[in-house]
Each structure stands twice: as structure tokens, then as C-alpha cells.
Design a protein around this motif. Structure first.
Motif, PDB file in Angstrom:
ATOM      1  N   LEU A  17       2.758  -5.824  -6.532  1.00 29.40           N
ATOM      2  CA  LEU A  17       1.627  -5.174  -5.878  1.00 29.40           C
ATOM      3  C   LEU A  17       2.122  -4.095  -4.934  1.00 29.40           C
ATOM      4  N   LEU A  19       0.534  -1.557  -1.531  1.00 33.54           N
ATOM      5  CA  LEU A  19      -0.568  -1.367  -0.592  1.00 33.54           C
ATOM      6  C   LEU A  19      -0.639   0.089  -0.159  1.00 33.54           C
ATOM      7  N   GLU A  79      -7.888  -0.287   2.968  1.00 30.19           N
ATOM      8  CA  GLU A  79      -6.647  -0.770   2.360  1.00 30.19           C
ATOM      9  C   GLU A  79      -6.899  -0.997   0.885  1.00 30.19           C
ATOM     10  N   THR A  81      -5.107  -2.345  -2.508  1.00 26.74           N
ATOM     11  CA  THR A  81      -3.985  -3.058  -3.123  1.00 26.74           C
ATOM     12  C   THR A  81      -4.068  -2.866  -4.634  1.00 26.74           C
TER      13      THR A  81
END
Length: 451
Positions: A17, A19, A79, A81
């Protein structure tokens, strides 16, 4: 409409992942248009498709919106992700730039948080200290600063100085109301308390260097005692060349490892003896340089051989440091080493053989214990003071000492007010002076992008 900044907050490269952070007025518009969320619930994570301005699906993402005054920067924030493929990350960021965002500068998210009053300058620096911490104790101390413990202490000292300034200025404005001996003594007493607290913080700053650097642990000893074999066992791989011939290691070998509660640089070095040629002499000279800069020495001797008397000339420099662990190696062979009439006999001993993993584990435990003791000795006051803060504290201490001297002399008490104002100003600079743009630019430029 103000700037909206964007940056990848996770390290570059492939990962599960990644961010992406945004801060600014465009956040609400972006989450509506790219993820189909016109009215997102703040601080609620949504699993959505990210649609570009060209109406292409870039990725399946988890997106979280933070309203104004409730985010890290105190601005509208977002944010995102996504999957950690660099192509996906770059595609989303490029799309955000097309929507009117700009790439954030290093430390700009933290700078916005500071300028908007969410944190003070000590807390901002603590964030950078947390990211760059080399040990668990360094993390612990940085968290204390982030929680405001150092800020509170500085503010209390500053408040006490402001109180004494008010008393002195009242006397100057109304000289007919004599300040009196008792009041003067009280002012001196309070200022001396503040000076003592400033001095204690300066003492802390002198002990904080150990938390900034990776600890150097150096394997030393005569040739062919098994240093390289021990080095390989401790770091967990065949990093050093091992051979029965003495003098195989001509240059030092370095390996960074996490041991106990901290990162260390482990060094395998050339054996200390009378050099037989120029190349070997260079290797031994480098070993002696490492000894001088070491935090912990692992002195290795061969338990299966008589003590090498020629090594005595090297002992003096080795024993100048308090942090020495004596390792008697090759204990699987018949013992021939006798240290009873040497300077090494008083040292605490570890016994080892590469054929017994337990003995290697015991050495690792001993190293960890020694390093923890080293750290504990330096974190007595439980706070962290960096170089910038220390410089302001030094200026404060000089000014408060001059102020106390003026008041004690009772001759030029009126002239102590500028000194006291300097104390208050310098203490204020530790927490942060928001109109000092040059200082802020320099400080936050050392932060990583995305923080």
C-alpha cells in the motif's frame, strides 16, 4: 482560494500500500469528483474507485476526509491509500496536479500544523526526531517532547521570568515604593531557581548526542582469535572472510544491524599486532581509529592459546574506555589462556564458540545489556534537547546570570530588565517565533516530503 498541497507520505518503491496526503481548500471538491463522495463523513474510511479527470479508473482506494480545524494541519485534508505500485501512485498524484494541487515542500504539512497553532516548534521537531530515531529510547524521548513535556517546562520558566520582570518594572515605574530587601531577595531566589532549571536543560543537551547517532560496536583483538567468525555469527550472515591464516582481515568490515533496542554499526577489524608490511599497517591504523570512535569494544582472545605477550602494548589504549566486553573465544578447545597476571583479568568475561549458538546468544544479550546501560545513563532527566534549543538555552542562561548579578549588586537594578527580556525572548524562540521565516525555512527543509 489557498494552496492545496499533495505528497506521497510512504517511502517510494513497490509496496503493498501507499499513502498520499493532501491539505487545503480543494480537498472536498477532489473527494467529490474523483471518488463520488459529495458529502463525506469526516474521519470515516471509504472504499472507492479513484476516477481521473479523463474519466479513467486509476485504482481501488481507501479515502478519508478530515474537516477544517480537526486535521493535522488544521486545514481540510485528505488521505488516499492506494496499491503501492509506483505507476499507480504517480498516476494519482499527476491527476491531483491536474485538479489544481501542487507538490508539497519538505516538511510543509508539519509547517502548516505549526503555523496554524496545532503544535509548537518543539513538537514539530519531535515529529522529525520520531521519524529519524535510531533507538527505542530515542523514540520514547521524542514522544515526550511531542506530548508537550519540554514545551510545558520552557513555558513555566518563561512565566516565572515574566512575573519577576513585572515586579522589577513596577519598582522602576514607582520608585517611591521601595522594592525592599525582602522583595529583592525573593526576586533573586526565583530567578536563581529559573537559572538552575535552564542549566539542567543544558546538561541534558550535552547528553543527547548519543541519541542522534548509530552506536559503534567494534570487534578488536590479536590476529586469528576468531573475530571474523564471531562477527558473522552476531550479524547473522557470512559477511566477513574467514581463514586460518593470521591477518586475513586487512580492512575493517561494517554492518548495520538492530540489536536490543537500537541500531548499531558492527565492525570487524584487522588484528592488532606488529605490522609485517605497509598494507597490514594501514589496516591496523584504521582499527585504532575505530577504537577511538567506538561506543563499545568487544575484545576477543583465543581461549585455546597462551596469552600473546606482544599484545600488552595494545592494551593501554583499549582500556581507556569504560565500555569493554572481554570475549574468550574457541572454548570448545583445550584451555591454555591464563590472564591472572594481566591487566585484563579484572574485566567481566564472556565465553564463546561458534559451534554453540547459545554462547553467541549470550554475547548478544551482554551487548544489549551494556548498550541499554549506556542509554539509561544519558536519559536521566527523561527529556530531549536538540542543538537549536540548546543554543537558545545558552543565550537565556547568560542573560539570566547577568540579570541576577545586577540585582544582587543593587546598583544598576534598572538595567536588568533588558537582560530579563532577552531571557524571555530566547525561551520563546525554543517553542517558536512564527515571524522568523528564515529560521523556519531552514528547520523544515530537513523534514522528509509528505510530513
Amino acid at each position: 482560494m489557498g494552496d492545496t498541497i499533495v505528497a506521497q507520505a510512504t517511502p517510494s518503491g513497490e509496496s503493498a500500500l501507499a499513502l498520499i496526503r493532501l491539505s487545503g481548500e480543494l480537498c472536498l471538491k477532489i473527494i467529490k469528483e474523483s471518488c463520488g463522495l459529495p458529502y463525506p463523513t469526516p474521519r470515516h474510511a471509504y472504499y472507492k474507485k479513484y476516477i481521473s479527470v479523463n474519466n479513467d479508473t486509476i485504482d481501488q482506494v481507501v479515502v478519508t476526509y478530515y474537516e477544517e480545524k480537526k486535521s493535522f494541519t488544521s486545514e481540510r485534508s485528505l488521505e488516499i491509500t492506494c496499491h503501492g505500485n509506483p505507476i499507480i501512485v504517480r498516476s494519482i498524484i499527476e491527476d491531483l496536479l491536474d485538479r489544481g494541487c501542487r507538490i508539497a515542500k519538505p516538511g510543509e504539512f508539519t509547517l502548516k500544523s505549526y503555523l496554524n497553532g496545532k503544535i509548537d516548534l518543539i513538537q514539530a521537531e519531535a515529529i522529525a526526531d520520531l521519524i529519524g530515531a535510531k533507538s527505542k529510547i530515542a523514540i520514547e524521548l521524542a514522544n515526550k517532547n511531542l506530548n508537550g513535556e519540554l514545551s510545558d517546562k520552557i513555558s513555566r520558566i518563561q512565566s516565572k521570568c515574566i512575573e519577576q520582570q513585572a515586579i522589577i518594572e513596577a519598582f522602576i515605574d514607582f520608585p517611591e515604593d521601595d522594592i525592599g530587601s525582602e522583595q529583592t531577595e525573593n526576586v533573586i531566589k526565583e530567578l536563581e531557581k529559573s537559572a538552575k532549571e535552564i542549566k539542567s536543560l543544558l546538561d541534558i543537551s550535552e547528553r543527547c548526542d548519543i541519541f542522534n547517532d548509530i552506536i559503534n560496536v567494534v570487534l578488536v583483538g590479536p590476529p586469528n582469535v576468531g573475530k571474523s567468525s564471531l562477527f558473522n555469527c552476531i550479524i547473522g550472515n557470512e559477511r566477513a572472510i574467514v581463514d586460518k591464516e593470521a591477518g586475513t582481515t586487512r580492512d575493517f568490515i561494517e554492518q548495520k544491524i538492530y540489536l536490543g533496542k537500537t541500531y548499531i554499526n558492527m565492525y570487524d577489524t584487522a588484528g592488532l599486532r606488529e605490522a609485517k608490511n605497509r598494507i597490514e599497517n594501514i589496516g591496523i591504523s584504521k582499527t585504532k581509529e575505530l577504537i577511538e570512535n567506538s561506543d563499545l569494544l568487544l575484545l576477543v582472545l583465543d581461549n585455546s592459546s597462551p596469552y600473546p605477550r606482544s599484545f600488552n602494548k595494545e592494551i593501554k589504549s583499549l582500556l581507556q574506555t569504560n565500555n569493554v566486553i572481554l570475549i574468550l573465544n574457541k572454548t570448545d578447545l583445550t584451555t591454555k589462556l591464563d590472564l591472572s597476571d594481566t591487566q585484563l583479568n579484572h574485566l567481566e568475561k564472556c565465553y564463546s564458540t561458534i559451534k554453540d549458538k547459545t554462547s553467541i546468544d549470550e554475547i548478544i544479550i551482554k551487548i544489549s545489556t551494556q548498550l541499554n546501560t549506556l542509554f539509561e545513563k544519558h536519559k536521566e532527566f527523561g527529556l530531549y534537547v536538540n542543538m537549536r534549543q540548546s543554543n537558545s538555552l545558552k543565550a537565556s542562561y547568560v542573560s539570566i546570570d547577568t540579570c541576577i548579578s545586577r540585582i544582587t549588586s543593587r546598583i544598576d537594578i534598572e538595567f536588568c530588565v533588558p537582560d530579563l527580556k532577552n531571557v524571555i525572548l530566547n525561551l520563546g524562540e525554543i517553542v517558536g517565533v512564527k515571524d522568523n521565516e528564515d529560521m523556519l525555512d531552514q528547520l523544515f527543509s530537513n523534514f522528509c516530503i509528505g510530513k
